[in-house]
Write a protein that holds these residues in place. Structure first.
Motif, PDB file in Angstrom:
ATOM      1  N   ASN A 103       3.274  14.205   8.407  1.00 20.88           N
ATOM      2  CA  ASN A 103       2.407  13.120   7.977  1.00 20.88           C
ATOM      3  C   ASN A 103       2.297  12.095   9.100  1.00 20.88           C
ATOM      4  O   ASN A 103       3.217  11.324   9.361  1.00 20.88           O
ATOM      5  N   GLY A 104       1.131  12.087   9.755  1.00 16.71           N
ATOM      6  CA  GLY A 104       0.886  11.111  10.806  1.00 16.71           C
ATOM      7  C   GLY A 104      -0.197  10.136  10.454  1.00 16.71           C
ATOM      8  O   GLY A 104      -0.662   9.390  11.324  1.00 16.71           O
ATOM      9  N   SER A 105      -0.607  10.107   9.190  1.00 17.06           N
ATOM     10  CA  SER A 105      -1.698   9.234   8.758  1.00 17.06           C
ATOM     11  C   SER A 105      -1.149   7.902   8.265  1.00 17.06           C
ATOM     12  O   SER A 105      -0.001   7.802   7.826  1.00 17.06           O
ATOM     13  N   GLN A 106      -2.009   6.911   8.320  1.00 14.76           N
ATOM     14  CA  GLN A 106      -1.609   5.578   7.877  1.00 14.76           C
ATOM     15  C   GLN A 106      -1.564   5.495   6.360  1.00 14.76           C
ATOM     16  O   GLN A 106      -0.672   4.896   5.785  1.00 14.76           O
ATOM     17  N   GLU A 107      -2.575   6.065   5.686  1.00 20.24           N
ATOM     18  CA  GLU A 107      -2.658   6.119   4.228  1.00 20.24           C
ATOM     19  C   GLU A 107      -2.442   4.743   3.596  1.00 20.24           C
ATOM     20  O   GLU A 107      -1.458   4.492   2.899  1.00 20.24           O
ATOM     21  N   SER A 108      -3.391   3.873   3.863  1.00 21.99           N
ATOM     22  CA  SER A 108      -3.289   2.513   3.337  1.00 21.99           C
ATOM     23  C   SER A 108      -3.295   2.492   1.814  1.00 21.99           C
ATOM     24  O   SER A 108      -2.647   1.638   1.198  1.00 21.99           O
ATOM     25  N   LEU A 109      -4.007   3.442   1.199  1.00 19.13           N
ATOM     26  CA  LEU A 109      -4.059   3.472  -0.263  1.00 19.13           C
ATOM     27  C   LEU A 109      -2.731   3.902  -0.874  1.00 19.13           C
ATOM     28  O   LEU A 109      -2.492   3.653  -2.055  1.00 19.13           O
ATOM     29  N   ARG A 110      -1.915   4.566  -0.123  1.00 17.15           N
ATOM     30  CA  ARG A 110      -0.598   5.001  -0.600  1.00 17.15           C
ATOM     31  C   ARG A 110       0.510   4.074  -0.119  1.00 17.15           C
ATOM     32  O   ARG A 110       1.682   4.448  -0.152  1.00 17.15           O
ATOM     33  N   ARG A 111       0.165   2.897   0.340  1.00 23.58           N
ATOM     34  CA  ARG A 111       1.182   2.001   0.887  1.00 23.58           C
ATOM     35  C   ARG A 111       2.210   1.602  -0.167  1.00 23.58           C
ATOM     36  O   ARG A 111       3.404   1.528   0.122  1.00 23.58           O
ATOM     37  N   ALA A 112       1.769   1.337  -1.392  1.00 19.67           N
ATOM     38  CA  ALA A 112       2.716   0.961  -2.457  1.00 19.67           C
ATOM     39  C   ALA A 112       3.696   2.100  -2.731  1.00 19.67           C
ATOM     40  O   ALA A 112       4.893   1.861  -2.953  1.00 19.67           O
ATOM     41  N   GLU A 113       3.212   3.327  -2.678  1.00 19.13           N
ATOM     42  CA  GLU A 113       4.094   4.484  -2.869  1.00 19.13           C
ATOM     43  C   GLU A 113       5.089   4.598  -1.733  1.00 19.13           C
ATOM     44  O   GLU A 113       6.276   4.883  -1.945  1.00 19.13           O
ATOM     45  N   TRP A 114       4.626   4.362  -0.498  1.00 19.05           N
ATOM     46  CA  TRP A 114       5.532   4.427   0.650  1.00 19.05           C
ATOM     47  C   TRP A 114       6.582   3.332   0.565  1.00 19.05           C
ATOM     48  O   TRP A 114       7.760   3.561   0.871  1.00 19.05           O
ATOM     49  N   ILE A 115       6.170   2.134   0.172  1.00 18.13           N
ATOM     50  CA  ILE A 115       7.123   1.021   0.056  1.00 18.13           C
ATOM     51  C   ILE A 115       8.187   1.332  -0.990  1.00 18.13           C
ATOM     52  O   ILE A 115       9.380   1.062  -0.783  1.00 18.13           O
ATOM     53  N   GLN A 116       7.773   1.920  -2.094  1.00 12.22           N
ATOM     54  CA  GLN A 116       8.740   2.264  -3.133  1.00 12.22           C
ATOM     55  C   GLN A 116       9.738   3.300  -2.622  1.00 12.22           C
ATOM     56  O   GLN A 116      10.939   3.215  -2.906  1.00 12.22           O
ATOM     57  N   ASN A 117       9.269   4.261  -1.856  1.00 18.02           N
ATOM     58  CA  ASN A 117      10.177   5.260  -1.283  1.00 18.02           C
ATOM     59  C   ASN A 117      11.137   4.625  -0.280  1.00 18.02           C
ATOM     60  O   ASN A 117      12.320   5.004  -0.213  1.00 18.02           O
ATOM     61  N   GLN A 118      10.656   3.654   0.486  1.00 18.60           N
ATOM     62  CA  GLN A 118      11.521   2.997   1.462  1.00 18.60           C
ATOM     63  C   GLN A 118      12.571   2.121   0.784  1.00 18.60           C
ATOM     64  O   GLN A 118      13.715   2.048   1.245  1.00 18.60           O
ATOM     65  N   LEU A 119      12.207   1.478  -0.309  1.00 19.92           N
ATOM     66  CA  LEU A 119      13.193   0.682  -1.039  1.00 19.92           C
ATOM     67  C   LEU A 119      14.253   1.578  -1.660  1.00 19.92           C
ATOM     68  O   LEU A 119      15.439   1.209  -1.720  1.00 19.92           O
ATOM     69  N   SER A 120      13.839   2.747  -2.118  1.00 23.13           N
ATOM     70  CA  SER A 120      14.824   3.706  -2.627  1.00 23.13           C
ATOM     71  C   SER A 120      15.743   4.183  -1.505  1.00 23.13           C
ATOM     72  O   SER A 120      16.955   4.333  -1.697  1.00 23.13           O
ATOM     73  N   ALA A 121      15.169   4.411  -0.325  1.00 22.82           N
ATOM     74  CA  ALA A 121      15.994   4.791   0.824  1.00 22.82           C
ATOM     75  C   ALA A 121      16.937   3.665   1.224  1.00 22.82           C
ATOM     76  O   ALA A 121      18.072   3.912   1.647  1.00 22.82           O
ATOM     77  N   ARG A 122      16.498   2.412   1.088  1.00 21.87           N
ATOM     78  CA  ARG A 122      17.349   1.262   1.402  1.00 21.87           C
ATOM     79  C   ARG A 122      18.584   1.237   0.503  1.00 21.87           C
ATOM     80  O   ARG A 122      19.698   0.948   0.955  1.00 21.87           O
TER      81      ARG A 122
END
Length: 984
Positions: A103-122
């Motif tokens: 995955n090398g795309s920015q995917e601005s529409l999926r930003r909330a999903e990415w943030i949730q995954n990063q908080l889970s990783a945190r």
């Protein structure tokens, strides 16, 4: 509820027959056998393979090699590449061909999903560091997160192994399924419910992917048809079901009222029951017209959520076979398909026709010449000449191009069609770029048609200069082929990057956040990519000429999504580009310039970004070519110490020593190596270093790749497990030669490289941590030998000089003396006894520590005489008629029969001595006489088999010579010694 709940249903076997176990290698062999039977014996086409697309984002842990217990140490890169070699060789031998998508795309529409995954990783990071701090052992696999630089390392390793690699540019899921259909692949391997809705030709589980010792590649195959039967649902209604489950377009909060209507008590039913309830609603719909369905779901056709619902359904329709055909730009004819098959049956070496040479040049830097690649290949072979326990790797010569495979199916498009796809320079949603037959990957056209207006208003907060089409074209092609850092294209196209969570303590006070430490490098990269110096130069010239139309140079601002305690992904950090400090050429000259000066400036630009533009850094006698990236990262960390002191002396030595270790390339040795203690600081230092490597590769790509990609591979200079092993040895080694295992050649190489790293740097090392006085009861690294050190029968490792490594000379194997006191018996005869070791009142007894004036040694109450062949007292410098006692002044003397006799002390001088000794103990003063006696019996006590009742801590036994501490070779800790003696 979420679309991923559908994947849970597939894995839970709640729908019979929805998932079945398969062996992918057996499936591949069966396809070869069918093709052989169809064409007759001896007439089998080489394209009769099982061709699968592998979503690398779904199986990062599988590609890494599994849940290694030491992944938190920084990455076992040689172990990873050994696994990939075996995996790829087994696949090719069975006729299985893979194309790996990242995955090398920015995917601005999926930003909330990415943030949730990063908080889970945190949260996982916090659990991992807490576990390591309390247990001192590697964390369990349930907390696995990708080590720093894993995706970059995987791309380079797969490219090294001649595997097709692709990076998405717009929408990852849509591009994966589009590539699968466009290139006529047989299926895909992933673990995402959205792929199940797309209904690929065949869908296999990446989570269950396992390469066994039996020679099988086991996994599960998901059958969408059986899933629909279990849900009693028609295939054309599956996209509606997926949209009603919630995704990045139509969120769960948008469907909250609908869920309450379907399930009045959602907490009383499980995921399977919830999905069946929604499936029943979809099944009972009288019509599947989206307007009618939206009205029944939201109650009103004028609700703004209705349009979002239709867009969500259309997103899944675009991924299906019928939906994809509507957006496929070109349908290859039958003759074109046959031509593609004929080309794929040729050898793996790409042909060098004129058209292909032209296509190759579009994605190549000027620095990637045949001569430079051949030279880097020779250096790589020399650096890995001592590799062990790994299959032989055959690397194609540079004449075949930097790309690896020529089996792509999309080699029928012309150069004109490729250039037409670049009608928008900075566009992110209409970029249609086809791959050439010479590339190592193939791009796919994303059929996603989501309006750009839906991107949040925060995207308008920054403006980036327009990039020329030539640069954008090269960046896009190299990005799609996995030949450069994905951040380059994201910065040029969107002016925005997302930085993932790393293994670092959020409350770390020793140094700043890792992403913040490397921000100055990224700021200079932004200036290079957007020609900041050139634009300022033109503005200055325009001002000097007095032109009316002056060129206004606005600040280049790039948005960085970085986690911090004050800003946990709520808003992006606005980072300003900073000039590099000298007249750096434009990005066109850096990427495409062929002159000698261009080559020199490319390298100088990279070194300047890493603060490593010094003479010794380019001297291969000091820094070998394959260690240049590592040296630049370590030098940058040391130059950053002006603001924050990060590394200690022994930690810098540990990084360099493990890079020169002969065991670095021995994957079997590293796999069998056991680490007795994992520290949180070691884990964070490894993450700091690997994040620096990824940042250095970003700067290298931005400057036109002056360092060949083969010289950037992390397995050439780092292994997390070996680093922790070396770091543990560095804390107890007497000097650098001892740390190098007595090898003078290695010691000289380390000294030279350290000199190059510290050249011109105001060296400020971090202060060592104070001795640990409480915490986990775990022994420090004991008897840690250098690689290849022989083991004696008594279990102690001996060094090259014959000295016992970890013997009492370093206090590692010293047995702690029980605090309650004890007796020494030889052949059943009591020859000595000692009283209790009273520590400070009201505290648990602790090991001996602190300065020479604060030690409280054990109180010896009796010793043996010459008839027991013990050392006489007068040789210890103590009067033989004086005995140190406690309490009533009595001491126990041994007898042959084991009975105890008492000696009464009547001397007034002795009473005075007792009182003085008592007050010395109360005031924390050392008992010199007792220490003298203890030193006389140290060899005897060290060989006792006593119970470990107290915590043994490294570096707690300090030696004093003439009242001065002796500093060991690493510069931080005191030299350890077994004899606790103070010289008068």
């Amino acid at each position: 509820m979420n679309i991923q709940a559908l994947q849970i249903v597939l894995d839970s076997n709640s729908v019979p027959g929805a998932s079945v176990p398969v062996d992918l290698l057996k499936v591949a062999r069966s396809i070869i056998q069918k093709q052989r039977n169809r064409n007759g014996k001896g007439q089998m086409l080489s394209n009769a393979k099982l061709r699968l697309v592998l979503d690398g984002e779904c199986c990062l842990d599988r590609l890494y090699g599994g849940y290694f217990s030491d992944w938190a140490c920084g990455g076992q890169w040689n172990r990873m590449i050994q696994f990939l070699e075996v995996f790829i060789q087994a696949s090719k031998a069975a006729g299985l061909e893979l194309a790996v998508f990242f995955n090398g795309s920015q995917e601005s529409l999926r930003r909330a999903e990415w943030i949730q995954n990063q908080l889970s990783a945190r949260q996982k990071v916090n659990n991992v560091l807490k576990h390591i701090a309390t247990k001192g052992t590697p964390p369990p696999k349930i907390w696995w997160i990708p080590p720093a630089c894993l995706r970059t390392s995987l791309r380079m390793a797969l490219r090294h192994l001649n595997v097709t690699v692709i990076s998405s540019t717009d929408d990852h899921h849509q591009e994966v399924i589009a590539f699968c259909r466009e290139s006529s692949y047989h299926g895909l391997i992933a673990d995402d419910a959205e792929y199940a809705v797309f209904d690929p030709p065949r869908y296999f589980s990446s989570e269950q992917l396992k390469l066994t010792y039996k020679g099988s590649l086991d996994t599960k195959e998901y059958l969408t048809s059986e899933l629909l039967k279990g849900l009693n649902l028609q295939p054309e209604r599956l996209c509606i079901l997926a949209a009603l489950l919630g995704n990045h377009i139509l969120t769960e909060s948008d469907l909250a009222d609908f869920y309450k209507k379907i399930n009045p008590n959602p907490n009383k039913i499980n995921v399977d029951q919830s999905i069946r309830a929604i499936a029943n609603f979809v099944k009972d719909l009288p019509s599947i017209e989206l307007d009618d369905v939206a009205q029944q779901v939201f109650g009103s056709p004028t609700d703004p959520k209705c349009s979002i619902f239709k867009q969500s359904v259309q997103y899944y329709v675009n991924g299906t076979k019928d939906g994809f055909l509507h957006y496929k730009p070109i349908k290859p004819t039958k003759d074109e398909v046959q031509n593609d098959q004929i080309q794929s049956t040729t050898s793996d070496v790409p042909s060098t026709t004129e058209d292909e040479t032209t296509n190759m040049s579009t994605s190549r830097f000027a620095s990637e010449t045949a001569e430079s690649e051949q030279e880097s290949l020779n250096v790589y072979k020399e650096a890995t000449a001592n590799a062990k326990a790994a299959p032989q790797i055959v690397i194609e010569p540079p004449a075949s191009g930097v790309q690896g495979s020529a089996d792509d199916a999309n080699n029928s498009r012309t150069e004109e069609e490729q250039s037409n796809g670049h009608s928008t320079v900075n566009g992110t949603h209409n970029l249609l770029i086809s791959s050439s037959s010479s590339s190592s990957s193939s791009s796919a056209t994303s059929p996603s048609h989501i309006n750009v207006e839906q991107i949040k208003e925060t995207d308008k907060s920054t403006t980036i200069p327009i990039t020329v089409p030539e640069v954008m074209r090269t960046a896009s092609e190299r990005h799609q082929k996995g030949l450069m850092s994905p951040y380059i294209y994201q910065i040029l196209a969107n002016g925005e990057i997302k930085l993932p969570v790393l293994l670092e303590d959020e409350n770390n006070k020793e140094f700043s956040s890792i992403h913040v430490i490397y921000r100055p490098v990224r700021q200079m990269v932004y200036a290079i990519l957007f020609n900041l110096h050139h634009r300022l130069y033109l503005a200055t010239k325009s001002k000097e000429k007095g032109e009316t139309d002056k060129i206004e140079v606005s600040d280049v601002i790039v948005k960085e999504w970085v986690w911090s305690k004050s800003n946990p992904f709520q808003t992006p950090e606005l980072v300003k580009a900073e000039q590099i400090g000298w007249g750096v050429p434009t990005i066109q000259r850096l990427w495409f310039g062929t002159g000698i000066d261009d080559k020199r400036r490319r390298l100088r630009g990279f070194l300047t970004c890493m603060r490593s533009d010094t003479p010794l850094m380019l001297n291969t006698a000091y820094v070998p070519q394959h260690l240049l990236v590592m040296a630049c990262v370590l030098r940058y960390i040391m130059t950053f110490s002006d603001k924050t002191k990060i590394l200690r002396r022994q930690e810098l030595d540990a990084f360099i020593v493990q890079a020169f270790s002969p065991e670095l390339m021995n994957a079997q040795y590293l796999q069998d190596l056991q680490i007795s203690l994992v520290t949180t600081r070691g884990v964070q230092l490894a993450s700091l270093f690997m994040a620096g490597v990824e940042t250095a590769l970003l700067a290298n790509d931005a400057c036109g790749a002056p360092i060949p990609w083969l010289m950037c591979c992390p397995w050439l200079y780092f292994d997390g497990k070996l680093f922790h092993h070396t770091l543990a040895r560095a804390t107890v080694a007497k000097n650098l030669l001892d740390l190098c295992g007595g090898n003078i050649d290695r010691d000289l190489k380390v000294e030279r490289m350290r000199k190059a790293i510290l050249e011109g740097v105001n060296v400020v090392f971090a202060r060592p941590l104070p001795p640990i006085t409480q915490g986990i009861r775990i022994a420090p690294p004991q008897a840690i030998p250098p690689a290849g050190c022989p083991i004696t029968p008594d279990g102690l490792m001996r060094s090259r000089g014959g000295a016992v490594v970890g013997a009492p000379q370093r206090s590692l194997m010293r047995r702690p003396i029980p605090s309650r006191g004890g007796q020494l018996e030889i052949a059943g005869v009591v020859v000595g006894s000692w009283g209790p070791n009273f520590g400070q009142p009201g505290r648990i007894p602790q090991p001996l520590q602190g300065g020479p004036q604060r030690r409280i040694p054990p109180q010896v109450t009796s010793i043996g005489g010459p008839k027991y062949n013990l050392r006489p007292l007068n040789t210890l410098g103590v009067r033989p008629n004086v005995s140190m006692t406690r309490g009533n002044g009595r001491t126990q003397a041994p007898s042959r029969g084991g009975k105890k006799t008492q000696m009464k002390v009547t001397s007034k001088k002795m009473d005075t001595f007792k009182k003085a000794n008592y007050y010395e103990m109360k005031n924390g003063a050392g008992r010199k006489a007792s220490n003298a006696v203890t030193s006389g019996l140290s060899n005897t006590f060290a060989n006792l088999k006593l119970t470990k009742e107290v915590l043994k801590i490294q570096d707690q036994f300090n030696v004093s010579e003439n009242g001065k501490g002796v500093v060991n070779g690493q510069g931080d800790a005191f030299k350890n010694a077994a004899h606790l003696v103070e010289n008068d």
